[in-house]
Design a protein around this motif. Structure first.
Motif, PDB file in Angstrom:
ATOM      1  N   LYS A  81      30.794  54.020  46.070  1.00  0.00           N
ATOM      2  CA  LYS A  81      30.586  53.268  47.319  1.00  0.00           C
ATOM      3  C   LYS A  81      29.657  54.027  48.267  1.00  0.00           C
ATOM      4  O   LYS A  81      28.804  53.439  48.923  1.00  0.00           O
ATOM      5  CB  LYS A  81      31.920  52.984  48.017  1.00  0.00           C
ATOM      6  CG  LYS A  81      32.888  52.159  47.209  1.00  0.00           C
ATOM      7  CD  LYS A  81      32.395  50.768  46.957  1.00  0.00           C
ATOM      8  CE  LYS A  81      33.461  49.979  46.222  1.00  0.00           C
ATOM      9  NZ  LYS A  81      32.955  48.848  45.506  1.00  0.00           N
ATOM     10  N   ALA A  82      29.820  55.347  48.332  1.00  0.00           N
ATOM     11  CA  ALA A  82      28.938  56.155  49.183  1.00  0.00           C
ATOM     12  C   ALA A  82      27.499  56.086  48.679  1.00  0.00           C
ATOM     13  O   ALA A  82      26.556  55.972  49.471  1.00  0.00           O
ATOM     14  CB  ALA A  82      29.422  57.598  49.213  1.00  0.00           C
ATOM     15  N   GLY A  83      27.316  56.137  47.370  1.00  0.00           N
ATOM     16  CA  GLY A  83      25.977  56.006  46.798  1.00  0.00           C
ATOM     17  C   GLY A  83      25.379  54.650  47.104  1.00  0.00           C
ATOM     18  O   GLY A  83      24.193  54.531  47.427  1.00  0.00           O
ATOM     19  N   GLY A  84      26.198  53.590  47.032  1.00  0.00           N
ATOM     20  CA  GLY A  84      25.725  52.245  47.354  1.00  0.00           C
ATOM     21  C   GLY A  84      25.301  52.128  48.807  1.00  0.00           C
ATOM     22  O   GLY A  84      24.261  51.547  49.123  1.00  0.00           O
ATOM     23  N   ALA A  85      26.114  52.686  49.709  1.00  0.00           N
ATOM     24  CA  ALA A  85      25.772  52.648  51.138  1.00  0.00           C
ATOM     25  C   ALA A  85      24.484  53.414  51.403  1.00  0.00           C
ATOM     26  O   ALA A  85      23.633  52.974  52.188  1.00  0.00           O
ATOM     27  CB  ALA A  85      26.925  53.223  51.959  1.00  0.00           C
ATOM     28  N   LEU A  86      24.324  54.535  50.733  1.00  0.00           N
ATOM     29  CA  LEU A  86      23.110  55.334  50.892  1.00  0.00           C
ATOM     30  C   LEU A  86      21.880  54.562  50.426  1.00  0.00           C
ATOM     31  O   LEU A  86      20.844  54.552  51.101  1.00  0.00           O
ATOM     32  CB  LEU A  86      23.263  56.635  50.101  1.00  0.00           C
ATOM     33  CG  LEU A  86      22.233  57.719  50.309  1.00  0.00           C
ATOM     34  CD1 LEU A  86      22.160  58.132  51.767  1.00  0.00           C
ATOM     35  CD2 LEU A  86      22.588  58.918  49.455  1.00  0.00           C
ATOM     36  N   LEU A  87      22.000  53.877  49.297  1.00  0.00           N
ATOM     37  CA  LEU A  87      20.880  53.072  48.795  1.00  0.00           C
ATOM     38  C   LEU A  87      20.577  51.899  49.723  1.00  0.00           C
ATOM     39  O   LEU A  87      19.410  51.545  49.919  1.00  0.00           O
ATOM     40  CB  LEU A  87      21.167  52.573  47.384  1.00  0.00           C
ATOM     41  CG  LEU A  87      21.147  53.647  46.306  1.00  0.00           C
ATOM     42  CD1 LEU A  87      21.596  53.064  44.978  1.00  0.00           C
ATOM     43  CD2 LEU A  87      19.766  54.259  46.173  1.00  0.00           C
ATOM     44  N   LEU A 181      15.852  49.025  45.974  1.00  0.00           N
ATOM     45  CA  LEU A 181      16.896  49.977  46.376  1.00  0.00           C
ATOM     46  C   LEU A 181      18.045  49.264  47.085  1.00  0.00           C
ATOM     47  O   LEU A 181      19.216  49.552  46.840  1.00  0.00           O
ATOM     48  CB  LEU A 181      16.314  51.066  47.285  1.00  0.00           C
ATOM     49  CG  LEU A 181      15.290  52.004  46.670  1.00  0.00           C
ATOM     50  CD1 LEU A 181      14.837  53.024  47.711  1.00  0.00           C
ATOM     51  CD2 LEU A 181      15.828  52.698  45.457  1.00  0.00           C
ATOM     52  N   PHE A 182      17.706  48.321  47.956  1.00  0.00           N
ATOM     53  CA  PHE A 182      18.711  47.569  48.695  1.00  0.00           C
ATOM     54  C   PHE A 182      19.597  46.770  47.738  1.00  0.00           C
ATOM     55  O   PHE A 182      20.824  46.751  47.877  1.00  0.00           O
ATOM     56  CB  PHE A 182      18.019  46.639  49.704  1.00  0.00           C
ATOM     57  CG  PHE A 182      18.931  46.094  50.758  1.00  0.00           C
ATOM     58  CD1 PHE A 182      19.245  46.841  51.878  1.00  0.00           C
ATOM     59  CD2 PHE A 182      19.470  44.826  50.618  1.00  0.00           C
ATOM     60  CE1 PHE A 182      20.088  46.329  52.854  1.00  0.00           C
ATOM     61  CE2 PHE A 182      20.321  44.318  51.594  1.00  0.00           C
ATOM     62  CZ  PHE A 182      20.629  45.067  52.707  1.00  0.00           C
ATOM     63  N   ALA A 183      18.969  46.127  46.742  1.00  0.00           N
ATOM     64  CA  ALA A 183      19.729  45.332  45.768  1.00  0.00           C
ATOM     65  C   ALA A 183      20.679  46.203  44.962  1.00  0.00           C
ATOM     66  O   ALA A 183      21.841  45.829  44.726  1.00  0.00           O
ATOM     67  CB  ALA A 183      18.764  44.589  44.841  1.00  0.00           C
ATOM     68  N   PHE A 184      20.231  47.378  44.549  1.00  0.00           N
ATOM     69  CA  PHE A 184      21.116  48.277  43.810  1.00  0.00           C
ATOM     70  C   PHE A 184      22.241  48.793  44.702  1.00  0.00           C
ATOM     71  O   PHE A 184      23.359  48.991  44.246  1.00  0.00           O
ATOM     72  CB  PHE A 184      20.344  49.441  43.188  1.00  0.00           C
ATOM     73  CG  PHE A 184      19.857  49.117  41.812  1.00  0.00           C
ATOM     74  CD1 PHE A 184      20.687  49.312  40.709  1.00  0.00           C
ATOM     75  CD2 PHE A 184      18.599  48.611  41.612  1.00  0.00           C
ATOM     76  CE1 PHE A 184      20.250  49.003  39.444  1.00  0.00           C
ATOM     77  CE2 PHE A 184      18.153  48.294  40.354  1.00  0.00           C
ATOM     78  CZ  PHE A 184      18.976  48.488  39.254  1.00  0.00           C
ATOM     79  N   GLY A 185      21.965  48.999  45.967  1.00  0.00           N
ATOM     80  CA  GLY A 185      23.017  49.395  46.898  1.00  0.00           C
ATOM     81  C   GLY A 185      24.114  48.339  46.978  1.00  0.00           C
ATOM     82  O   GLY A 185      25.298  48.658  46.955  1.00  0.00           O
ATOM     83  N   ILE A 186      23.700  47.075  47.035  1.00  0.00           N
ATOM     84  CA  ILE A 186      24.677  45.967  47.065  1.00  0.00           C
ATOM     85  C   ILE A 186      25.483  45.954  45.770  1.00  0.00           C
ATOM     86  O   ILE A 186      26.710  45.796  45.795  1.00  0.00           O
ATOM     87  CB  ILE A 186      23.965  44.630  47.294  1.00  0.00           C
ATOM     88  CG1 ILE A 186      23.429  44.562  48.729  1.00  0.00           C
ATOM     89  CG2 ILE A 186      24.907  43.453  47.021  1.00  0.00           C
ATOM     90  CD1 ILE A 186      22.557  43.364  49.021  1.00  0.00           C
ATOM     91  N   LEU A 187      24.802  46.136  44.629  1.00  0.00           N
ATOM     92  CA  LEU A 187      25.516  46.137  43.347  1.00  0.00           C
ATOM     93  C   LEU A 187      26.536  47.268  43.274  1.00  0.00           C
ATOM     94  O   LEU A 187      27.627  47.088  42.725  1.00  0.00           O
ATOM     95  CB  LEU A 187      24.527  46.271  42.185  1.00  0.00           C
ATOM     96  CG  LEU A 187      23.691  45.033  41.885  1.00  0.00           C
ATOM     97  CD1 LEU A 187      22.665  45.324  40.804  1.00  0.00           C
ATOM     98  CD2 LEU A 187      24.576  43.881  41.466  1.00  0.00           C
ATOM     99  N   PHE A 188      26.207  48.430  43.831  1.00  0.00           N
ATOM    100  CA  PHE A 188      27.148  49.555  43.818  1.00  0.00           C
ATOM    101  C   PHE A 188      28.364  49.256  44.707  1.00  0.00           C
ATOM    102  O   PHE A 188      29.458  49.729  44.429  1.00  0.00           O
ATOM    103  CB  PHE A 188      26.477  50.831  44.309  1.00  0.00           C
ATOM    104  CG  PHE A 188      25.627  51.531  43.281  1.00  0.00           C
ATOM    105  CD1 PHE A 188      25.239  50.911  42.107  1.00  0.00           C
ATOM    106  CD2 PHE A 188      25.211  52.819  43.501  1.00  0.00           C
ATOM    107  CE1 PHE A 188      24.467  51.557  41.182  1.00  0.00           C
ATOM    108  CE2 PHE A 188      24.416  53.490  42.565  1.00  0.00           C
ATOM    109  CZ  PHE A 188      24.046  52.847  41.404  1.00  0.00           C
ATOM    110  N   LEU A 189      28.147  48.504  45.758  1.00  0.00           N
ATOM    111  CA  LEU A 189      29.248  48.209  46.693  1.00  0.00           C
ATOM    112  C   LEU A 189      30.148  47.074  46.222  1.00  0.00           C
ATOM    113  O   LEU A 189      31.276  46.951  46.677  1.00  0.00           O
ATOM    114  CB  LEU A 189      28.687  47.887  48.085  1.00  0.00           C
ATOM    115  CG  LEU A 189      28.056  49.073  48.807  1.00  0.00           C
ATOM    116  CD1 LEU A 189      27.421  48.625  50.107  1.00  0.00           C
ATOM    117  CD2 LEU A 189      29.097  50.162  49.069  1.00  0.00           C
ATOM    118  N   ILE A 190      29.644  46.253  45.333  1.00  0.00           N
ATOM    119  CA  ILE A 190      30.440  45.107  44.832  1.00  0.00           C
ATOM    120  C   ILE A 190      31.461  45.564  43.820  1.00  0.00           C
ATOM    121  O   ILE A 190      31.329  46.397  43.065  1.00  0.00           O
ATOM    122  CB  ILE A 190      29.519  44.031  44.220  1.00  0.00           C
ATOM    123  CG1 ILE A 190      28.653  43.421  45.306  1.00  0.00           C
ATOM    124  CG2 ILE A 190      30.345  42.974  43.536  1.00  0.00           C
ATOM    125  CD1 ILE A 190      27.662  42.411  44.796  1.00  0.00           C
TER     126      ILE A 190
END
Length: 190
Positions: A81-87, A181-190
């Motif tokens: 989740k932290a990696g997703g928020a960072l992305l 990067l934004f899209a991958f951040g969303i995927l990490f948070l889902i």
């Protein structure tokens, strides 16, 4: 079937599993490398960034393997989740700065801090994989070296591809990279 043949087939199966996991982890580095490459990147920075990504693809699973099941179950999801928020932050900032032009200072992947931040965000999911692998009897050295090798190689491929495509996209390259990067951040948070 005798024991030697069975042992060889089990070892080959474990190696194939490690390679598949290394490729899967490297896909993040490849995809996100395209995003940074779209912004425009020098060849020297590609080498430095890829080596740093390879390093983190070795260190993060090692940390996960040594953390153990209990701590890993608590921190594994938090790390992703932290990696997703960072992305999300990096991608959003890249999009914003490309739309605002020179009025906003863009995320600079050439600085030591920028490279560290990007490499860590790409490699953080390998921590959770390391936690999972730590519960099984695997060859630790082979596993983390494969993760590092594939993470480094796939980031080079992504950065070079993004760099090549950025020439044809011109000023929209940074915005496209930020969207990735934004899209991958969303995927990490889902």
């Amino acid at each position: 079937m005798d024991g030697a043949v069975l042992g060889t087939s089990v070892a080959a199966g474990q190696l194939m599993t490690i390679v598949v996991m290394a490729v899967a982890l490297g896909m993040d580095a490849f995809s996100l490398g395209i995003g940074i490459g779209l912004k425009g990147i020098r060849k020297l920075d590609i080498v430095k960034l890829s080596l740093l990504i390879a390093f983190f693809h070795v260190v993060m699973p090692l940390m996960g393997m040594f953390m153990g099941q209990y701590v890993g179950s608590l921190l594994g999801g938090v790390a992703v989740k932290a990696g997703g928020a960072l992305l999300l932050l990096l991608g959003g900032h890249m999009i914003y700065s490309s739309l605002r032009g020179d009025a906003v200072q863009s995320f600079d992947h050439r600085t030591a801090w920028g490279m560290l931040l990007f490499s860590l965000s790409v490699s953080i999911d390998s921590f959770s994989v390391g936690v999972s692998l730590g519960m099984f009897a695997t060859d630790v050295v082979t596993t983390v070296l494969m993760f590092g090798l594939f993470g480094g190689i796939m980031s080079i491929m992504g950065l070079l591809l993004g760099r090549r495509v950025s020439r044809s996209l011109g000023e929209y390259g940074e915005a496209c990279g930020g969207i990735i990067l934004f899209a991958f951040g969303i995927l990490f948070l889902i």
